[in-house]
Design a protein around this motif. Structure first.
Motif, PDB file in Angstrom:
ATOM      1  N   ARG A 172       0.831  -1.201   0.000  1.00 50.09           N
ATOM      2  CA  ARG A 172       0.000   0.000   0.000  1.00 50.09           C
ATOM      3  C   ARG A 172       0.869   1.255   0.000  1.00 50.09           C
ATOM      4  O   ARG A 172       0.544   2.255  -0.637  1.00 50.09           O
ATOM      5  CB  ARG A 172      -0.937   0.007   1.215  1.00 50.09           C
ATOM      6  CG  ARG A 172      -2.063  -1.005   1.149  1.00 50.09           C
ATOM      7  CD  ARG A 172      -2.970  -0.904   2.364  1.00 50.09           C
ATOM      8  NE  ARG A 172      -3.609   0.414   2.480  1.00 50.09           N
ATOM      9  CZ  ARG A 172      -4.367   0.795   3.491  1.00 50.09           C
ATOM     10  NH1 ARG A 172      -4.586  -0.048   4.497  1.00 50.09           N
ATOM     11  NH2 ARG A 172      -4.907   2.003   3.525  1.00 50.09           N
ATOM     12  N   MET A 173       1.976   1.192   0.739  1.00 52.78           N
ATOM     13  CA  MET A 173       2.868   2.345   0.813  1.00 52.78           C
ATOM     14  C   MET A 173       3.520   2.622  -0.542  1.00 52.78           C
ATOM     15  O   MET A 173       3.600   3.771  -0.978  1.00 52.78           O
ATOM     16  CB  MET A 173       3.918   2.124   1.900  1.00 52.78           C
ATOM     17  CG  MET A 173       3.346   2.230   3.303  1.00 52.78           C
ATOM     18  SD  MET A 173       4.612   1.989   4.575  1.00 52.78           S
ATOM     19  CE  MET A 173       3.700   2.499   6.051  1.00 52.78           C
ATOM     20  N   VAL A 174       4.000   1.591  -1.196  1.00 49.57           N
ATOM     21  CA  VAL A 174       4.606   1.764  -2.521  1.00 49.57           C
ATOM     22  C   VAL A 174       3.584   2.363  -3.484  1.00 49.57           C
ATOM     23  O   VAL A 174       3.880   3.314  -4.225  1.00 49.57           O
ATOM     24  CB  VAL A 174       5.130   0.414  -3.057  1.00 49.57           C
ATOM     25  CG1 VAL A 174       5.504   0.531  -4.533  1.00 49.57           C
ATOM     26  CG2 VAL A 174       6.336  -0.053  -2.250  1.00 49.57           C
ATOM     27  N   ASP A 175       2.367   1.823  -3.458  1.00 49.45           N
ATOM     28  CA  ASP A 175       1.313   2.316  -4.350  1.00 49.45           C
ATOM     29  C   ASP A 175       0.942   3.769  -4.051  1.00 49.45           C
ATOM     30  O   ASP A 175       0.445   4.489  -4.922  1.00 49.45           O
ATOM     31  CB  ASP A 175       0.068   1.430  -4.250  1.00 49.45           C
ATOM     32  CG  ASP A 175       0.307   0.019  -4.787  1.00 49.45           C
ATOM     33  OD1 ASP A 175       1.318  -0.180  -5.488  1.00 49.45           O
ATOM     34  OD2 ASP A 175      -0.507  -0.879  -4.492  1.00 49.45           O
ATOM     35  N   ALA A 176       1.174   4.203  -2.809  1.00 50.34           N
ATOM     36  CA  ALA A 176       0.860   5.585  -2.409  1.00 50.34           C
ATOM     37  C   ALA A 176       2.030   6.535  -2.641  1.00 50.34           C
ATOM     38  O   ALA A 176       1.958   7.719  -2.300  1.00 50.34           O
ATOM     39  CB  ALA A 176       0.449   5.618  -0.943  1.00 50.34           C
ATOM     40  N   GLY A 177       3.126   6.017  -3.183  1.00 53.21           N
ATOM     41  CA  GLY A 177       4.269   6.868  -3.479  1.00 53.21           C
ATOM     42  C   GLY A 177       5.231   7.081  -2.324  1.00 53.21           C
ATOM     43  O   GLY A 177       6.086   7.971  -2.371  1.00 53.21           O
ATOM     44  N   ILE A 178       5.116   6.261  -1.284  1.00 51.48           N
ATOM     45  CA  ILE A 178       6.027   6.363  -0.138  1.00 51.48           C
ATOM     46  C   ILE A 178       7.431   5.928  -0.568  1.00 51.48           C
ATOM     47  O   ILE A 178       7.595   4.951  -1.301  1.00 51.48           O
ATOM     48  CB  ILE A 178       5.528   5.483   1.033  1.00 51.48           C
ATOM     49  CG1 ILE A 178       4.154   5.929   1.529  1.00 51.48           C
ATOM     50  CG2 ILE A 178       6.545   5.455   2.177  1.00 51.48           C
ATOM     51  CD1 ILE A 178       4.109   7.278   2.181  1.00 51.48           C
ATOM     52  N   GLU A 179       8.455   6.643  -0.065  1.00 50.00           N
ATOM     53  CA  GLU A 179       9.844   6.317  -0.396  1.00 50.00           C
ATOM     54  C   GLU A 179      10.579   5.631   0.751  1.00 50.00           C
ATOM     55  O   GLU A 179      11.409   4.752   0.548  1.00 50.00           O
ATOM     56  CB  GLU A 179      10.603   7.599  -0.748  1.00 50.00           C
ATOM     57  CG  GLU A 179      10.016   8.395  -1.895  1.00 50.00           C
ATOM     58  CD  GLU A 179      10.592   9.796  -1.952  1.00 50.00           C
ATOM     59  OE1 GLU A 179      11.538   9.989  -2.737  1.00 50.00           O
ATOM     60  OE2 GLU A 179      10.114  10.683  -1.196  1.00 50.00           O
ATOM     61  N   ILE A 180      10.285   6.085   1.987  1.00 48.65           N
ATOM     62  CA  ILE A 180      10.974   5.585   3.181  1.00 48.65           C
ATOM     63  C   ILE A 180       9.938   5.150   4.204  1.00 48.65           C
ATOM     64  O   ILE A 180       8.914   5.815   4.379  1.00 48.65           O
ATOM     65  CB  ILE A 180      11.876   6.680   3.801  1.00 48.65           C
ATOM     66  CG1 ILE A 180      12.919   7.169   2.783  1.00 48.65           C
ATOM     67  CG2 ILE A 180      12.571   6.169   5.059  1.00 48.65           C
ATOM     68  CD1 ILE A 180      13.714   8.378   3.262  1.00 48.65           C
ATOM     69  N   VAL A 181      10.189   4.045   4.870  1.00 46.49           N
ATOM     70  CA  VAL A 181       9.317   3.573   5.951  1.00 46.49           C
ATOM     71  C   VAL A 181      10.136   3.506   7.230  1.00 46.49           C
ATOM     72  O   VAL A 181      11.228   2.933   7.238  1.00 46.49           O
ATOM     73  CB  VAL A 181       8.733   2.176   5.659  1.00 46.49           C
ATOM     74  CG1 VAL A 181       7.808   1.737   6.798  1.00 46.49           C
ATOM     75  CG2 VAL A 181       7.993   2.153   4.343  1.00 46.49           C
TER      76      VAL A 181
END
Length: 496
Positions: A172-181
């Protein structure tokens, strides 16, 4: 193969396994580890839990038309069944790799920062997120309080989610454009292989003290320590607290490169010239960062542990080349709900909400606040029901020893009687000379503390922190201490 089908062989890549029945080239339409979600054509992973064993659901899975079973025990399968059975050593470990493949290895498209340690994990994750975002990065967060994906906030069930949920979250994070977790990595999560199936960009060790030792947790301190150390066999870069006496034991067998932080002047990043800041309604620290960086910083939360949390964040953000002005500005603005959270009530005294809910954390909090030499240190707290009575005695003794006044109240009584819990706390306080009063209703207890606040007092509401409910006899009733404080202040204003 349709886009909704997954080849079993591909899902098992990177795992050691034995196909004891059927064909690993079989395709499945879904991966499931919850027996309630079994459906025709799925792959079902039989997890051995503390309360239930997924292997006991095999007959039900066969009836529903499961295509592939992943097991770690012998399974009785009817001769006429065409189910494929994959045997692995540990189905929890296998699930992490299967889930990563199922969701398309999303962590490969992210820089994942993992923080482990007894204390400081939650605060450090928010500080790191704040600084990195100020530098323009898109940052997701996974931790004790919540998971944050963009503007979406999801309340947490576990500090570190099950591997399947974790990989789904990464997707979900990748799909939302997140770069760093940035995520909290609990020892229990490491023990149960929830973070397998990918490599952390950065692993962080904050500190270690005896905790989480007992049934369904860790058998001993040595196991707890060893589980913390697993993170440093699964990350590229390690950032560790050099001041902690357990650092070398935690790092035993590490496979990452390392850098250190602390007050020790031989650390790669260290703090010196620590000054306490005491402003009306606000406590903080000022210190100089030395070593691989050189600048002065102010943090609007008190004590040495605030310095450690800040150093952790600074060390990580140096790795991502964040400029010093951005770091200083973000640290000054960052606030974490329920972690030494100062609530403006009066210019005469300071009111703090904190999650300290065991003797160790309460001792650390109250000892830190005493360094600011308050006129009085007032501690308002209760203890949770259906938990160790020893915790109540210990917390009572800590508050009785360190606070000038303890207001014993109710926390989450669960299925116990609040007055019985309060009596246990009193037993601990009675070992000291500490003064106390008892007010069972938490709102009334907070109101008493505010109404009787004296110039120079520090008042601590301990135990609830970020929680916004009170659990009584199986029901969670809305109760947020910030809301209670606002109501109390409004009621006082209406009277005047």
């Amino acid at each position: 193969m349709t886009e909704k089908e997954y080849c079993c062989r591909d899902l098992l890549a990177g795992l050691s396994y034995e196909c004891v029945r059927g064909n690993v080239d079989k395709c499945v339409n879904e991966v499931v580890y919850d027996s309630r979600k079994i459906k025709e054509g799925c792959l079902f992973i039989c997890i051995c839990g503390y309360n239930t064993d997924g292997h006991s659901y095999i007959p039900e899975a066969l009836e529903k038309g499961v295509s592939v079973l992943v097991v770690q025990k012998d399974a009785e399968i009817p001769k006429d069944s065409d189910v494929t059975v994959i045997r692995v050593e540990d189905t929890r470990y296998a699930m992490a790799f299967i889930a990563a493949a199922y969701f398309g290895h999303p962590a490969d498209q992210l820089k994942v920062i993992g923080i482990t340690g007894t204390k400081g994990k939650t605060t450090s994750t928010y500080l790191i997120k704040s600084i990195l975002e100020s530098a323009g990065y898109k940052v997701g967060l996974i931790g004790t309080i919540e998971t944050i994906i963009g503007d979406t906030h999801i309340p947490s069930k576990n500090t570190t989610p099950e591997s399947f949920v974790l990989q789904e979250t990464f997707r979900r994070m990748v799909d939302a454009g997140i770069e760093i977790v940035v995520m909290e990595v609990a020892s229990q999560g490491l023990k149960l292989h929830r973070t397998q199936g990918f490599v952390f960009e950065v692993g962080i060790f904050t500190n270690l003290e005896p905790d989480h030792i007992g049934p369904n947790e860790h058998a001993s301190f040595e196991e707890y320590q060893a589980c913390k150390g697993l993170l440093f066999k699964q990350c590229r870069h390690g950032i560790v607290n050099k001041d902690d006496e357990h650092m070398e034991a935690v790092l035993k067998g590490h496979t990452c490169d390392l850098e250190t932080y602390g007050f020790d002047k031989t650390a790669d990043l260290y703090a010196e010239d620590l000054k306490l800041i005491d402003k009306p309604g606000e406590l903080g620290v000022d210190f100089h960062v030395k070593g691989k960086m050189d600048f002065e910083v102010e943090v609007p939360t008190p004590g040495r542990f605030s310095v450690y949390n800040a150093l952790t964040a600074i060390a990580v953000c140096r790795h991502f080349r964040v400029e010093i002005p951005k770091i200083k500005e973000a640290l000054l603005k960052a606030h974490v709900k329920g972690r030494i959270e100062m609530v403006p009530v009066s210019d005469k005294f300071t009111l703090i909400i904190d999650y300290a809910h065991n003797a160790m954390s309460l001792n650390s909090l109250l000892s830190t606040l005493k360094e600011y030499h308050p006129a009085r240190l007032v501690c308002v707290f209760g203890c949770g029901g259906n938990r160790s009575r020893l915790r109540r005695y210990e917390m009572g003794e800590v508050s009785g020893r360190l606070a000038d006044l303890t207001i014993i109240t109710s926390d989450n009584p669960r299925f116990e009687e609040p007055l019985a819990i309060m009596a246990d706390i009193k037993t601990g306080i009675d070992k000291t000379d500490g003064k106390y009063i008892e007010i069972c209703d938490r709102k009334e207890a907070i109101a008493y503390a505010i109404d009787h606040g004296q110039p120079g007092d520090i008042i601590v509401l301990a135990g609830k922190g970020h929680e916004d409910y009170q659990e009584i006899k199986g029901v969670k009733y809305p109760m947020d201490e910030r809301v209670l404080i606002a109501e109390i202040l409004q009621e006082r204003a209406d009277r005047s």
